[in-house]
Design a protein around this motif. Sequence first.
Motif, PDB file in Angstrom:
ATOM      1  N   TYR A 370       0.851  -1.191   0.000  1.00 29.88           N
ATOM      2  CA  TYR A 370       0.000   0.000   0.000  1.00 29.88           C
ATOM      3  C   TYR A 370       0.884   1.238   0.000  1.00 29.88           C
ATOM      4  O   TYR A 370       2.098   1.149   0.181  1.00 29.88           O
ATOM      5  CB  TYR A 370      -0.924  -0.011   1.216  1.00 29.88           C
ATOM      6  CG  TYR A 370      -0.214   0.081   2.546  1.00 29.88           C
ATOM      7  CD1 TYR A 370       0.384  -1.038   3.126  1.00 29.88           C
ATOM      8  CD2 TYR A 370      -0.135   1.291   3.226  1.00 29.88           C
ATOM      9  CE1 TYR A 370       1.044  -0.942   4.333  1.00 29.88           C
ATOM     10  CE2 TYR A 370       0.516   1.395   4.436  1.00 29.88           C
ATOM     11  CZ  TYR A 370       1.105   0.268   4.990  1.00 29.88           C
ATOM     12  OH  TYR A 370       1.758   0.357   6.188  1.00 29.88           O
ATOM     13  N   PRO A 399       4.568  -1.028   3.125  1.00 27.99           N
ATOM     14  CA  PRO A 399       4.307   0.304   2.574  1.00 27.99           C
ATOM     15  C   PRO A 399       5.397   0.679   1.570  1.00 27.99           C
ATOM     16  O   PRO A 399       6.570   0.495   1.842  1.00 27.99           O
ATOM     17  CB  PRO A 399       4.395   1.200   3.810  1.00 27.99           C
ATOM     18  CG  PRO A 399       5.337   0.490   4.726  1.00 27.99           C
ATOM     19  CD  PRO A 399       5.256  -0.980   4.404  1.00 27.99           C
ATOM     20  N   VAL A 401       6.458   3.774  -1.622  1.00 23.31           N
ATOM     21  CA  VAL A 401       6.017   4.993  -2.301  1.00 23.31           C
ATOM     22  C   VAL A 401       5.340   4.564  -3.600  1.00 23.31           C
ATOM     23  O   VAL A 401       5.673   3.531  -4.179  1.00 23.31           O
ATOM     24  CB  VAL A 401       7.186   5.949  -2.631  1.00 23.31           C
ATOM     25  CG1 VAL A 401       7.621   6.676  -1.393  1.00 23.31           C
ATOM     26  CG2 VAL A 401       8.347   5.232  -3.252  1.00 23.31           C
ATOM     27  N   TRP A 402       4.418   5.383  -4.027  1.00 26.74           N
ATOM     28  CA  TRP A 402       3.592   5.048  -5.166  1.00 26.74           C
ATOM     29  C   TRP A 402       4.396   4.591  -6.396  1.00 26.74           C
ATOM     30  O   TRP A 402       4.077   3.560  -7.000  1.00 26.74           O
ATOM     31  CB  TRP A 402       2.670   6.213  -5.483  1.00 26.74           C
ATOM     32  CG  TRP A 402       1.766   6.012  -6.649  1.00 26.74           C
ATOM     33  CD1 TRP A 402       1.702   6.768  -7.772  1.00 26.74           C
ATOM     34  CD2 TRP A 402       0.802   4.973  -6.830  1.00 26.74           C
ATOM     35  NE1 TRP A 402       0.755   6.270  -8.635  1.00 26.74           N
ATOM     36  CE2 TRP A 402       0.189   5.176  -8.086  1.00 26.74           C
ATOM     37  CE3 TRP A 402       0.392   3.876  -6.066  1.00 26.74           C
ATOM     38  CZ2 TRP A 402      -0.804   4.337  -8.578  1.00 26.74           C
ATOM     39  CZ3 TRP A 402      -0.605   3.054  -6.553  1.00 26.74           C
ATOM     40  CH2 TRP A 402      -1.185   3.282  -7.799  1.00 26.74           C
ATOM     41  N   PRO A 403       5.431   5.329  -6.793  1.00 27.26           N
ATOM     42  CA  PRO A 403       6.166   4.885  -7.986  1.00 27.26           C
ATOM     43  C   PRO A 403       6.790   3.500  -7.813  1.00 27.26           C
ATOM     44  O   PRO A 403       6.915   2.760  -8.788  1.00 27.26           O
ATOM     45  CB  PRO A 403       7.255   5.946  -8.152  1.00 27.26           C
ATOM     46  CG  PRO A 403       6.710   7.132  -7.472  1.00 27.26           C
ATOM     47  CD  PRO A 403       5.917   6.623  -6.321  1.00 27.26           C
ATOM     48  N   ASN A 404       7.179   3.149  -6.603  1.00 29.94           N
ATOM     49  CA  ASN A 404       7.707   1.804  -6.385  1.00 29.94           C
ATOM     50  C   ASN A 404       6.621   0.755  -6.550  1.00 29.94           C
ATOM     51  O   ASN A 404       6.866  -0.350  -7.049  1.00 29.94           O
ATOM     52  CB  ASN A 404       8.317   1.684  -4.982  1.00 29.94           C
ATOM     53  CG  ASN A 404       9.710   2.265  -4.943  1.00 29.94           C
ATOM     54  OD1 ASN A 404      10.283   2.554  -5.981  1.00 29.94           O
ATOM     55  ND2 ASN A 404      10.249   2.446  -3.763  1.00 29.94           N
ATOM     56  N   VAL A 406       4.045   1.095  -8.498  1.00 28.63           N
ATOM     57  CA  VAL A 406       3.814   1.006  -9.933  1.00 28.63           C
ATOM     58  C   VAL A 406       4.887   0.144 -10.589  1.00 28.63           C
ATOM     59  O   VAL A 406       4.606  -0.664 -11.471  1.00 28.63           O
ATOM     60  CB  VAL A 406       3.807   2.420 -10.545  1.00 28.63           C
ATOM     61  CG1 VAL A 406       3.765   2.350 -12.060  1.00 28.63           C
ATOM     62  CG2 VAL A 406       2.630   3.208 -10.022  1.00 28.63           C
ATOM     63  N   SER A 410       4.419  -3.609 -12.591  1.00 30.09           N
ATOM     64  CA  SER A 410       4.676  -3.608 -14.031  1.00 30.09           C
ATOM     65  C   SER A 410       5.019  -4.987 -14.571  1.00 30.09           C
ATOM     66  O   SER A 410       4.923  -5.231 -15.756  1.00 30.09           O
ATOM     67  CB  SER A 410       5.807  -2.634 -14.347  1.00 30.09           C
ATOM     68  OG  SER A 410       7.000  -3.078 -13.749  1.00 30.09           O
TER      69      SER A 410
END
Lengths: 528, 306, 339
Positions: A370, A399, A401-404, A406, A410
């Motif tokens: 998250y 937890p 960070v958002w880019p991680n 993403v 991938s």
Amino acid sequence: MKKGHWGLIVLAAILMVSFTVSPALFAYEKRDGKKIIVYGERQPAPNIDPSQFYDWSTRMLQQALYDALLKYVGNPPRLIPWLAKSWKKSADGKKWTFELVRNAKFHNGDPVTAHAVKWSFERTLALKKGPAWMLLDFLDKDGIRVIDDYTIEFSLKAPYAAFEMAIPWWYIMNPKVVLANEKAGDMGQEWMKDHSAGSGPFRQKRWEHGVLYELEAVEDYWKGWENPKHVNGVIYKIIRESSSLRMGLEKGELDVVAGLNSEDFDAVAKNPNIYVTNDPGWTTFGIKMNTQKGYTKDINIRKAICYAFDYPSMIKIYNGNAILEDSPFPKGMKGYIPVPNVYRQDMKKAKEYLAKAGYPNGGFELEYVYVQGLEEERQIGLVLLDNLAQLGIKLKMVPLVWPNMVARASKVETSPDLMAVFTTPIMNDPDVVAIQYHKDSWGKYYGSHFYQNEKVWDLIQKARFTADWNVRKSLYEQIQVMIMEDAPEIFGMLYNRRWAFRKHLQGFVFSPMRLTSEIDLYPLYIQD
Amino acid sequence: MKKEGDVMDETSWLSRWRAEHESQIRSFKLILYTLSRSPLSVVGLSIVAALLIVALIGPLILTHPEDIKGAVHMDLKLKPPSRSYPFGTDEMGRDIYSRVIMGTRLSLQIGLIIVFVAMGIGIPLGIIAGYVGGWVNEVIMRITDIFLSIPGLLLALAIVGVLGPGIKNAMIALSLVWWPGYVRLVQGKTLSLREEAFVESARSIGAGKLRIIFSHILPNCTSPIIVKASMDMGMAILFAANLGFIGVGAQPPEPEWGAMISVGRNYLPDRWWMATFPGLAILFTVLGFNLLGDGLRDVLDPQSRG
Amino acid sequence: MGLSMKRFFVKRLVLMGITLFGLSVVVFSISRIAPGDPARLAAGPDATEEMVEVIRKEFGLDRPLIVQYGLYMKGLLKGDFGRSIRTRHQVWEDIKNYLPATFELVFVSISFATLFGILFGVLSAVYRDRWIDHLIRFFSVTGVAVPMFWLGIMLQLLFSAKLHWLPLGGRLDTMIPPPTPLTRFFLIDSLLSGNWVVLKNGLVHIFLPAFVLSFPALASITRINRAEMLEVLHKDFVLNERAHGLPNRVILFKYALKNALIPTLTMIGLRYGWMLGGTILVETVFDWPGIGYYAVAAAVYSDFQPVMAVTILLGLNFMIANLLVDIGYGYLDPRVRYE
């Protein structure tokens, strides 16, 4: 103690007191007779180049500084003409023609012409960043044709009924200004990060990274202002913690805040000087499961998880300001239907499915990934942890960070067992949600389940390229039921979108197409 | 080898042990006595003792034991302190008192691991540097200097930022921050001891390097090491809480004090209890170890100060 | 400055250079053991594969480690710290923006801690065993144990949320524009331009963060100054008594203080280092736009260039501070020889 010492101490105390007692300054400040409001938000906007980047904080500023051919307003959202005064599409859905208004001007006085429109689209397509993904599959730079100064034609590579829906997010920039600030052939990317070349209702004033961004209203805006009492300036102030946001609002230092937690929204709503807007949103929250790897590959385990989760707890986390999802599509969107037999907590059924999968007592661990710092996702994870513990399944909270997140989503090998995702549809067309369950979305954050079902994919493709809404409607009904049956995710909830305003700031219009805390600054005005 | 006539019974073994270690026993008693003369050291010792007891018997004194395992009660969230919830409940309806108690055990474990790993790396390196001397000493001391030139918290942040959040990574990072201190301490001592007469004489009668190190050098280092270790315990726990507060230390649902304050911060100013009690726990813990360390220093190593 | 001092100075500079170099190696190695794909981070959530590759080339992330380090060092010497993946600006640009805020805070804090630390230490020693001594000793003992971030939060709660005496955070009120940038230290700039409104506002805002940041240092400096003062005073008082003369308080005092300052100075230097680390916490609690916050945001984001840059800069700053401390010894105690 010597007398002198005491004297010093008294003096120091007086000085200290004189410094601390200062009147609280009220926002919506009249500076030189102009009305400036302050918007408090957590997230900074380090890059406001419309071709490079967008997220909610960035887009709020972009929407103020720039215009697009069309604009989304209202709830339910409507597309209204903006820079374009009219538009039409060909019968096969491949050719779109826009006729521009004649009086639109960039901030430096240059007229907004079809050349500027063509250049802006080409730039975004060439840089392949920001909103480029929305149209990369359908539009080439060769497909953009200037018919005359105020008419422009787009020829798509394939028919796309939702083309117009993406248009509001493609802002028009002044090529003269951008190219004048180009460095080493970068098409102005470096300069455009914190400068602008727009025609919008606001222009830039102070720009202090990490602290605040100040916008100033363009009094002679080409489209004019609806309300003579509109705000003359907006300061977007970055405040990183909840209690500061709340206190700032209560003290009057901030005029509008977003991103408070549920407790704080409830508390400030009681304040007679503050009102809280509350609209059902279209942002869905789902916990996507990796359907191709690990334990979650087995549909029985996925169903067990879906039956174990305590759905109403999410409503409690939002203090009642949310509704449960009963379909993969958000309620209110075109084509949505409530799917029958939606999953709700039923431990007995959960244990049955778990036994069917061969793990009657659980005994394995799953990962819940998250967004770091996002309270609601963390709390939902803790609820799930408690629920799964009753099945004998351990949940590891991760937890990132958002880019991680993403990045992990991938690839199917690294995509998490369970991933918390908020998704906002940026167009009012069911295709934008359905496509998330199509192979094309594999590798994107909303496709982290790597969902595979050829029958569903066929239906999605058919619906995408059909023009007849009735046909599409029934196709989407089937799609929703089938996706729900496959349980690729825990379908969670739609939370109400809330903002807290001070009473004098009016004019807010909610539009579900805007992301998270993004608001349209143009219609705001001060009610004295 | 049991000889005929040897009577190996309990009491004789104990009294023999007592006789052999008479001087050590005496110095230990002296330490305790001297410590007890200083009221602050007594306070420190009692706090540390209390912490150890709480850590050991923790699960027995919880009011809501299920809350530490991850149970959530959304209907009970954010309740103020009351008889059944002495420290109130948090945002998931969990009993804060129980979590603070379990946090004691967690923090002490964290502190112990960090200090022991740091000692495990730092002490051998320090002895090698001090004993071998020459370019080995130079290299080790330069590397130590490099690590000491970065403010500790920043170095820990950089390491954890790269490894990813989590209590394990935080402990690794903090151990890497703490080991240089031990190298410096031990290297200095070893260097001076090396020239002492008794070491010279040991060498002259052919004692091996290892023997000299273990029987002569190491025992003389123990005093400053003990003092430093007890001060470091408090600081290590504080740093771990710092990292937990930033968000890169312990993760939910671990009941780590720093992380609890970080979450509790979102609920200020109305729900003050969430952030207050864990902070007090940190304060007392660090205070206890600091006072104990101070007291021990006055007793064991009075020359070194500051 | 004698010859020995010059030689000492040069030797220290060389040593500093070596340490700095070693630091860059250590920091670089740390940054490269990161799991995950930094190029994808930079490209953003909606990026296609080709967009990711573009970013990878742009940041040079596809070359072997040694080459990356070489490029990095070359850049460092030119003053180029790379580009932040999170803010997409040049790191040196970001640092330029954030550095003054941190140093303003740190300088105010260390001055406060030094001034009052020495003052309280002296007071405590002179009025030994009176109530003021006990009070000061209590605070100096607990002061080191208090978690800085918690202290900040508690003080915010009391002075801002409940009493409304002080602002919650930030350097200035929103509506007050910063003073004309000369040094970019708001307090100095507003003073220089005679802007009293901004000066007052800036002081009000810096008060709590500086106090919190200085607290542990204040406590340590007080303690050691007191202990040293006591030792010196005791020695010389006894000496004087034996000499059957009335102790001249003032001379005694000055002499004692000068001697006590030497170990105190060491503590100040040490605490300065801890203070630099503490900015991470204080800037987060008080929304202070400095490099401490910048480093945290970058670390959390796996954005390594800023973290490396901040680490090296603050490491350098700490080394300089230690050098100044050592030079300070020379002025305080002429007996000190520089080997």
